[in-house]
Design an enzyme around this catalytic site. Structure first.
Site, PDB file in Angstrom:
ATOM      1  N   ASP A 245     -21.443 -78.309  55.601  1.00 40.25           N
ATOM      2  CA  ASP A 245     -21.648 -77.073  54.843  1.00 40.25           C
ATOM      3  C   ASP A 245     -20.799 -75.932  55.390  1.00 40.25           C
ATOM      4  O   ASP A 245     -21.258 -74.795  55.510  1.00 40.25           O
ATOM      5  CB  ASP A 245     -23.129 -76.683  54.848  1.00 40.25           C
ATOM      6  CG  ASP A 245     -23.480 -75.752  53.686  1.00 40.25           C
ATOM      7  OD1 ASP A 245     -22.674 -75.666  52.729  1.00 40.25           O
ATOM      8  OD2 ASP A 245     -24.540 -75.116  53.722  1.00 40.25           O
ATOM      9  N   LYS A 247     -18.348 -73.013  55.232  1.00 35.56           N
ATOM     10  CA  LYS A 247     -17.909 -72.021  54.257  1.00 35.56           C
ATOM     11  C   LYS A 247     -18.036 -70.651  54.919  1.00 35.56           C
ATOM     12  O   LYS A 247     -18.732 -70.496  55.940  1.00 35.56           O
ATOM     13  CB  LYS A 247     -18.753 -72.086  52.979  1.00 35.56           C
ATOM     14  CG  LYS A 247     -20.248 -71.895  53.198  1.00 35.56           C
ATOM     15  CD  LYS A 247     -20.996 -72.010  51.878  1.00 35.56           C
ATOM     16  CE  LYS A 247     -22.500 -71.852  52.084  1.00 35.56           C
ATOM     17  NZ  LYS A 247     -23.241 -71.943  50.813  1.00 35.56           N
ATOM     18  N   ASN A 250     -21.419 -69.262  56.108  1.00 31.12           N
ATOM     19  CA  ASN A 250     -22.101 -69.909  57.227  1.00 31.12           C
ATOM     20  C   ASN A 250     -21.370 -69.708  58.555  1.00 31.12           C
ATOM     21  O   ASN A 250     -21.625 -70.419  59.520  1.00 31.12           O
ATOM     22  CB  ASN A 250     -22.278 -71.401  56.959  1.00 31.12           C
ATOM     23  CG  ASN A 250     -23.392 -71.663  55.951  1.00 31.12           C
ATOM     24  OD1 ASN A 250     -24.167 -70.770  55.639  1.00 31.12           O
ATOM     25  ND2 ASN A 250     -23.451 -72.876  55.441  1.00 31.12           N
ATOM     26  N   ASP A 263     -26.626 -72.384  60.093  1.00 30.37           N
ATOM     27  CA  ASP A 263     -27.216 -73.123  58.972  1.00 30.37           C
ATOM     28  C   ASP A 263     -26.853 -74.616  59.015  1.00 30.37           C
ATOM     29  O   ASP A 263     -25.879 -75.059  58.409  1.00 30.37           O
ATOM     30  CB  ASP A 263     -26.803 -72.528  57.634  1.00 30.37           C
ATOM     31  CG  ASP A 263     -27.728 -72.990  56.503  1.00 30.37           C
ATOM     32  OD1 ASP A 263     -28.471 -73.975  56.711  1.00 30.37           O
ATOM     33  OD2 ASP A 263     -27.721 -72.364  55.432  1.00 30.37           O
ATOM     34  N   THR A 284     -21.775 -77.394  49.227  1.00 32.34           N
ATOM     35  CA  THR A 284     -21.450 -76.285  48.329  1.00 32.34           C
ATOM     36  C   THR A 284     -20.317 -76.745  47.425  1.00 32.34           C
ATOM     37  O   THR A 284     -19.294 -77.233  47.912  1.00 32.34           O
ATOM     38  CB  THR A 284     -21.024 -75.049  49.150  1.00 32.34           C
ATOM     39  OG1 THR A 284     -22.109 -74.678  50.014  1.00 32.34           O
ATOM     40  CG2 THR A 284     -20.688 -73.886  48.239  1.00 32.34           C
TER      41      THR A 284
END
Length: 476
Positions: A245, A247, A250, A263, A284
């Site tokens: 995840d 991105k 985060n 996260d 995502t």
């Protein structure tokens, strides 16, 4: 939870993990990242308090080394595991700061008990973010006055959205990792209705916040962020953890300007292969690797794909192939050519192309990335020592959160109503969640990190199936 029909006690057995303490009089437990069914800890009490576990010493996290040196620097000693496998004094042990710390021998003879940390020990300051499955609050610890980020999850929401396994993995992974560029878990506890993860607070906010206001970063600035993220991912992969995840939302900015990954709700441990080992359709949408969309299984390679997407976004302002049309997005990720604006350098283009190789077996790995010309001039030992010049250094007292988040009000004038319920070790499937010893980002509603097996995201799965087939729509 997918494929899990056992009763609650069996389903959530992974939560069983006794707090690690600084003394032999504290409860101790083992946690093996590669073992899906972790052994729980039992305690017997005699004239002196001792702890007897049913498993061996905890498995220490492995440390990724740079090509130039066999040693690396981890966070300050208070955050690191000692030789016994327990967290050292003042670290993750979770003692209330007002409690007198004692040596191992004295605590064994006195049988002193540690103060239990609960919601009552924290004053809620403000909301930092609200995501698909949780909200994050800035809190202040009593006695010490230290600020933390508290991630709050509603139990019924976690269960209804089939996020039990992800929550359990996040809790398990955060309890054992220790790296200068990853958020650290300090405490975990629960009330009748909610789960709480207390992590380090990083005042610079999300990298996304700064990117959205700058438009894009200059290449030398993006290089520093990319280098630190590379070291964090390398560390996770050495410990057989895939992040899944990555991105800007985060990535948090620490007080000194360096980054911290946060996260771990979609992380998966026990993944040893670069190209296989996980099968969930999650992440995502803008950052999904082609192999996730094709649903053929994936491994550690997906994190390097996401980093390639992230570097592209830092340099240009948007991820490649960005569109709000989910079907078109997935099709382009799988099949469209990669194009760059004129201002992107040749070395940056070469690195990004290597990371966005659609064949995961041929995709750049940690060593290939670190040896690339894009990082010429980067001393990886200096980077690990937090010696690179950060592009953004937070100004003390400044709130780096969006206006939308600022408008979110605190419940009951700053007090969570769950605090009235008292602290529990409820027999509701979350036994062993508590931890004494790493803040989730605010997500845009149209771009959430989710497990796409959720029935509410059938459209994403259908779009992936169509995109994976390679049958381009006529109107395109």
């Amino acid at each position: 939870m997918r494929g899990d029909n056992a009763d609650d006690e069996e389903r959530y057995s992974q939560y069983e993990y006794a707090p690690c303490g600084p003394s032999s009089g504290s409860e101790g437990g083992s946690l093996d990242l590669t073992n899906e069914k972790n052994t729980t800890t039992t305690t017997t009490t005699t004239t002196t308090t001792t702890a007897t576990t049913t498993s061996s010493k905890p498995t220490l996290p492995k440390t990724a080394t740079s090509s130039a040196s066999s040693t690396t620097t981890v966070p300050a000693a208070e955050d690191a595991l000692d030789d016994s496998g327990k967290f050292g004094d003042g670290g993750y042990g979770g003692d209330d700061e007002g409690e007198q710390k004692t040596s191992s021998s004295s605590s064994s003879s006195s049988g002193s008990q540690r103060n239990k940390v609960s919601l009552k020990n924290f004053a809620l300051i403000r909301i930092l973010g609200k995501g698909a499955f949780a909200k994050v609050l800035e809190v202040e610890k009593d006695k010490s006055g230290k600020r933390y980020a508290m991630k709050v999850l509603k139990k019924h929401h976690v269960q209804r959205k089939n996020q039990v396994e992800h929550t359990r993995t996040e809790r398990r992974v955060l309890a054992v990792i220790a790296h200068p560029f990853i958020c650290h878990l300090r405490y975990a506890f629960q009330t009748n209705k909610k789960l709480y993860l207390v992590l380090d607070f990083h005042p610079g906010g999300e990298l996304f916040y700064h990117l959205s206001r700058r438009g894009r970063f200059r290449e030398h600035q993006a290089r520093v962020y990319a280098a630190e993220i590379t070291l964090a991912l390398e560390y996770l992969h050495v410990n057989d953890i895939v992040y899944r995840d990555l991105k800007p939302e985060n990535i948090l900015i620490q007080a000194d300007g360096h980054i911290a990954l946060t996260d771990f709700g979609l992380a998966k441990d026990g993944v040893t292969s670069f190209v296989e080992g996980a099968k969930s359709f999650c992440g995502t949408p803008e950052y999904l690797a082609p192999e996730i969309i094709h649903r053929k299984g994936h491994g550690k390679a997906v994190d390097w794909w996401s980093l390639g997407m992230l570097i592209y976004e830092l340099l240009t302002g948007l991820p490649p192939w960005y569109t709000k049309n989910r079907l078109h997005l997935f099709e382009d990720i799988c099949w469209a050519p990669l194009r760059f604006p004129r201002h992107v350098s040749d070395s940056a283009r070469s690195l990004i192309r290597g990371m966005l190789c659609r064949d995961p077996a041929l995709r750049f790995r940690a060593e290939q990335c670190k040896e690339h010309a894009f990082y010429n001039g980067i001393d990886w030992n200096v980077a690990m020592e937090r010696g690179l010049t950060a592009a953004i250094v937070p100004v003390p007292g400044t709130a780096y959160v969006s206006r939308e988040v600022r408008k979110l009000g605190m419940e009951s004038a700053g007090q969570d109503p769950d605090a009235l319920d008292g602290d529990v070790d409820a027999d509701d499937g979350f036994e062993g969640f508590s931890f004494e010893g790493g803040m989730s980002a605010n997500r845009d509603a149209s771009s959430q990190s989710v497990d796409y097996d959720d029935v509410q995201h059938v459209s994403n799965t259908q779009a992936a199936i169509v995109a994976s087939s390679g049958k381009r729509r006529v109107e395109r």
